[in-house]
Design a protein around this motif. Structure first.
Motif, PDB file in Angstrom:
ATOM      1  N   LYS A   1       0.869  -1.180   0.000  1.00 37.40           N
ATOM      2  CA  LYS A   1       0.000   0.000   0.000  1.00 37.40           C
ATOM      3  C   LYS A   1       0.902   1.225   0.000  1.00 37.40           C
ATOM      4  O   LYS A   1       1.766   1.363   0.862  1.00 37.40           O
ATOM      5  N   VAL A   2       0.715   2.094  -0.980  1.00 39.10           N
ATOM      6  CA  VAL A   2       1.647   3.209  -1.164  1.00 39.10           C
ATOM      7  C   VAL A   2       0.942   4.555  -1.144  1.00 39.10           C
ATOM      8  O   VAL A   2      -0.274   4.644  -1.274  1.00 39.10           O
ATOM      9  N   GLY A   3       1.744   5.606  -0.950  1.00 45.12           N
ATOM     10  CA  GLY A   3       1.255   6.980  -0.992  1.00 45.12           C
ATOM     11  C   GLY A   3       2.428   7.881  -1.341  1.00 45.12           C
ATOM     12  O   GLY A   3       3.505   7.389  -1.697  1.00 45.12           O
ATOM     13  N   ASP A   4       2.245   9.166  -1.219  1.00 39.08           N
ATOM     14  CA  ASP A   4       3.293  10.117  -1.560  1.00 39.08           C
ATOM     15  C   ASP A   4       4.185  10.347  -0.334  1.00 39.08           C
ATOM     16  O   ASP A   4       3.768  10.989   0.636  1.00 39.08           O
ATOM     17  N   ASP A   5       5.401   9.827  -0.383  1.00 39.95           N
ATOM     18  CA  ASP A   5       6.275   9.915   0.793  1.00 39.95           C
ATOM     19  C   ASP A   5       6.755  11.332   1.063  1.00 39.95           C
ATOM     20  O   ASP A   5       7.130  11.646   2.193  1.00 39.95           O
ATOM     21  N   VAL A   6       6.769  12.212   0.047  1.00 40.21           N
ATOM     22  CA  VAL A   6       7.141  13.601   0.304  1.00 40.21           C
ATOM     23  C   VAL A   6       6.148  14.236   1.282  1.00 40.21           C
ATOM     24  O   VAL A   6       6.521  15.065   2.115  1.00 40.21           O
ATOM     25  N   PHE A   7       4.888  13.786   1.200  1.00 42.63           N
ATOM     26  CA  PHE A   7       3.881  14.227   2.169  1.00 42.63           C
ATOM     27  C   PHE A   7       3.855  13.310   3.397  1.00 42.63           C
ATOM     28  O   PHE A   7       2.993  13.482   4.266  1.00 42.63           O
ATOM     29  N   ARG A   8       4.780  12.331   3.423  1.00 42.09           N
ATOM     30  CA  ARG A   8       4.884  11.336   4.504  1.00 42.09           C
ATOM     31  C   ARG A   8       3.609  10.507   4.595  1.00 42.09           C
ATOM     32  O   ARG A   8       3.157  10.145   5.689  1.00 42.09           O
ATOM     33  N   GLU A   9       3.036  10.182   3.423  1.00 40.90           N
ATOM     34  CA  GLU A   9       1.764   9.477   3.363  1.00 40.90           C
ATOM     35  C   GLU A   9       1.880   8.066   2.796  1.00 40.90           C
ATOM     36  O   GLU A   9       0.868   7.446   2.461  1.00 40.90           O
ATOM     37  N   ASP A  10       3.116   7.560   2.681  1.00 40.06           N
ATOM     38  CA  ASP A  10       3.275   6.186   2.210  1.00 40.06           C
ATOM     39  C   ASP A  10       3.297   5.265   3.429  1.00 40.06           C
ATOM     40  O   ASP A  10       4.262   5.226   4.185  1.00 40.06           O
ATOM     41  N   GLU A  11       2.200   4.545   3.636  1.00 40.96           N
ATOM     42  CA  GLU A  11       2.070   3.787   4.883  1.00 40.96           C
ATOM     43  C   GLU A  11       3.063   2.627   4.987  1.00 40.96           C
ATOM     44  O   GLU A  11       3.454   2.250   6.101  1.00 40.96           O
TER      45      GLU A  11
ATOM     46  N   THR B   1      13.412   7.503  15.827  1.00 44.55           N
ATOM     47  CA  THR B   1      13.235   7.994  14.456  1.00 44.55           C
ATOM     48  C   THR B   1      14.065   7.182  13.472  1.00 44.55           C
ATOM     49  O   THR B   1      15.199   6.798  13.776  1.00 44.55           O
ATOM     50  N   ALA B   2      13.498   6.947  12.296  1.00 42.99           N
ATOM     51  CA  ALA B   2      14.226   6.297  11.199  1.00 42.99           C
ATOM     52  C   ALA B   2      13.795   6.943   9.894  1.00 42.99           C
ATOM     53  O   ALA B   2      12.675   7.457   9.778  1.00 42.99           O
ATOM     54  N   LEU B   3      14.675   6.921   8.910  1.00 42.65           N
ATOM     55  CA  LEU B   3      14.374   7.515   7.604  1.00 42.65           C
ATOM     56  C   LEU B   3      14.951   6.628   6.507  1.00 42.65           C
ATOM     57  O   LEU B   3      16.119   6.226   6.570  1.00 42.65           O
ATOM     58  N   PHE B   4      14.104   6.331   5.517  1.00 43.54           N
ATOM     59  CA  PHE B   4      14.495   5.479   4.387  1.00 43.54           C
ATOM     60  C   PHE B   4      15.285   6.300   3.364  1.00 43.54           C
ATOM     61  O   PHE B   4      14.901   7.428   3.036  1.00 43.54           O
ATOM     62  N   PHE B   5      16.372   5.723   2.844  1.00 43.91           N
ATOM     63  CA  PHE B   5      17.220   6.380   1.849  1.00 43.91           C
ATOM     64  C   PHE B   5      17.397   5.473   0.632  1.00 43.91           C
ATOM     65  O   PHE B   5      17.366   4.253   0.752  1.00 43.91           O
ATOM     66  N   PRO B   6      17.619   6.077  -0.540  1.00 45.99           N
ATOM     67  CA  PRO B   6      17.870   5.265  -1.728  1.00 45.99           C
ATOM     68  C   PRO B   6      19.231   4.583  -1.729  1.00 45.99           C
ATOM     69  O   PRO B   6      19.448   3.644  -2.488  1.00 45.99           O
ATOM     70  N   SER B   7      20.162   5.054  -0.894  1.00 43.34           N
ATOM     71  CA  SER B   7      21.488   4.421  -0.868  1.00 43.34           C
ATOM     72  C   SER B   7      22.130   4.566   0.506  1.00 43.34           C
ATOM     73  O   SER B   7      21.814   5.494   1.265  1.00 43.34           O
TER      74      SER B   7
ATOM     75  N   PHE C   1      19.999  16.577  -0.698  1.00 44.63           N
ATOM     76  CA  PHE C   1      20.796  15.615  -1.469  1.00 44.63           C
ATOM     77  C   PHE C   1      20.023  14.997  -2.639  1.00 44.63           C
ATOM     78  O   PHE C   1      20.551  14.160  -3.366  1.00 44.63           O
ATOM     79  N   GLY C   2      18.766  15.400  -2.818  1.00 43.56           N
ATOM     80  CA  GLY C   2      17.965  14.870  -3.922  1.00 43.56           C
ATOM     81  C   GLY C   2      17.369  13.515  -3.624  1.00 43.56           C
ATOM     82  O   GLY C   2      17.009  12.779  -4.545  1.00 43.56           O
ATOM     83  N   GLY C   3      17.225  13.184  -2.332  1.00 42.88           N
ATOM     84  CA  GLY C   3      16.774  11.843  -1.963  1.00 42.88           C
ATOM     85  C   GLY C   3      15.301  11.710  -1.651  1.00 42.88           C
ATOM     86  O   GLY C   3      14.863  10.635  -1.242  1.00 42.88           O
ATOM     87  N   ASN C   4      14.510  12.780  -1.811  1.00 39.17           N
ATOM     88  CA  ASN C   4      13.071  12.635  -1.601  1.00 39.17           C
ATOM     89  C   ASN C   4      12.469  11.777  -2.702  1.00 39.17           C
ATOM     90  O   ASN C   4      12.816  11.916  -3.876  1.00 39.17           O
ATOM     91  N   MET C   5      11.546  10.896  -2.321  1.00 38.28           N
ATOM     92  CA  MET C   5      10.931   9.973  -3.266  1.00 38.28           C
ATOM     93  C   MET C   5       9.431   9.994  -3.074  1.00 38.28           C
ATOM     94  O   MET C   5       8.923  10.558  -2.113  1.00 38.28           O
TER      95      MET C   5
END
Length: 338
Positions: free
Chosen positions: A25-35, A52-58, A227-231
């Motif tokens: 189930k997905v949403g817009d993570d920039v709005f912090r809405e991806d459950e 706190t934790a934060l997902f990164f592409p790398s 850093f351009g990492g928002n998804m």
């Protein structure tokens, strides 16, 4: 059959992992809405006892964010001469955070609390201010070596006494936890920030997570954006991480056993000068001076076995989730006959 042992980053998602990803189930993570990504971040934070934790592409972006959270331009980070943040992150510490690295001459990527004390700069204004200590577990260039947890506790005391941030590059921390039978909670209690990779070892297509308490992490989201990492709908990737945490951590022990069996065969070959101690899934070995390393790699490649050269007659083999028992038998036989 192609056998790729260059790195544990070459794995592809399993069929079951792909199914889990497609059901996310997905949403817009920039709005912090991806459950699903919210679920992954909360789970990893809880695993380490952090808020706190934060997902990164790398993993590189996660490490670079941690450095920026802990430091100000002109300051200095203590790390090992083999450290990934110094050797393999494209000078990002200098470019992104404006900091320099004080390199410690450790052993297989690991150093002591006494060495940290010696590396801290004096307080005179003409020195760079030391503000952070970084360690890597397991150590990549150290051949998958695992830190002694008691030494890490001693380093933590040095950090506390000198007001230094303490960051763990845990790209292969899962391997260390399995090999040493340690826990995420132990590490969470020790380090201010920890980055963990979901791709290396655990078989996800992409992704790392940075954890820390709320105070140190309050600017992490903004830095990731810089850093351009928002998804956006990254729940598909987060679902792979959740699946891997449920199903792939314990399998790391199989990778470790296969690596040790490869090392045992290599150590009996007359053309091998040295095999580094093997604790996890990385095998680093050195050829005799009269053996051409390029030719050695080429001969294995002709048998569809691909490994990586590190220069100076050193070679690396990394076992992983996609390396099957049938592949393993073929590799052992090929090495015996090389």
């Amino acid at each position: 059959m192609i056998i790729d042992l260059r790195s544990d980053t070459v794995t592809k998602p399993t069929k079951a992992m792909l199914e889990a990803m497609m059901q996310a189930k997905v949403g817009d993570d920039v709005f912090r809405e991806d459950e699903t990504v919210n679920q992954l971040e909360q789970r990893v934070a809880n695993m380490f006892g952090k808020s706190t934790a934060l997902f990164f592409p790398s993993g590189t972006m996660a490490n670079q964010t941690a450095i920026k959270l802990h430091t100000q331009p002109g300051e200095q980070v203590i790390c090992d001469k083999y450290a990934h943040i110094y050797n393999y992150e494209s000078g990002g510490a200098a470019l992104n955070s404006g900091v320099s690295c004080k390199l410690v001459d450790g052993t297989r990527g690991m150093f002591t609390a006494e060495q940290v004390k010696e590396a801290i700069n004096p307080t005179d204004y003409w020195y760079a201010k030391t503000t952070m200590v970084e360690v890597e577990n397991t150590t990549n260039k150290g051949g998958g070596a695992c830190w002694d947890f008691e030494e890490l506790k001693k380093i933590k005391k040095v950090c506390a006494n000198n007001n230094l941030g303490f960051h763990l590059d845990g790209a292969r921390l899962w391997n260390a936890l399995v090999a040493k039978q340690e826990t995420t909670q132990q590490y969470g209690a020790l380090f201010d920030t920890i980055s963990v990779c979901l791709s290396k070892g655990l078989g996800c297509p992409v992704g790392s997570v940075l954890v820390g308490d709320e105070q140190i992490m309050k600017n992490a989201l903004r830095i990731r954006k810089v850093f351009g990492g928002n998804m956006r709908q990254i729940g598909y990737l987060a679902a792979a991480g959740l699946y891997a945490l449920d199903n792939h951590v314990e399998k790391l022990a199989e990778d470790h056993n296969k690596a040790k069996e490869i090392g045992a065969v290599l150590s009996k070959l007359s053309i091998i000068k040295k095999v580094e101690p093997i604790e996890t899934n990385i095998v680093i070995f050195e050829l005799n001076n009269d053996v051409d390393e390029n030719n050695f790699v080429k001969k294995l490649a002709q048998k569809n076995i691909h490994i990586i050269s590190m220069g100076s007659h050193k070679l690396r083999i990394v076992t992983h989730l996609d390396y099957t028992n049938d592949m393993h038998e073929k590799v052992l036989q090929a090495l015996k006959n090389v």
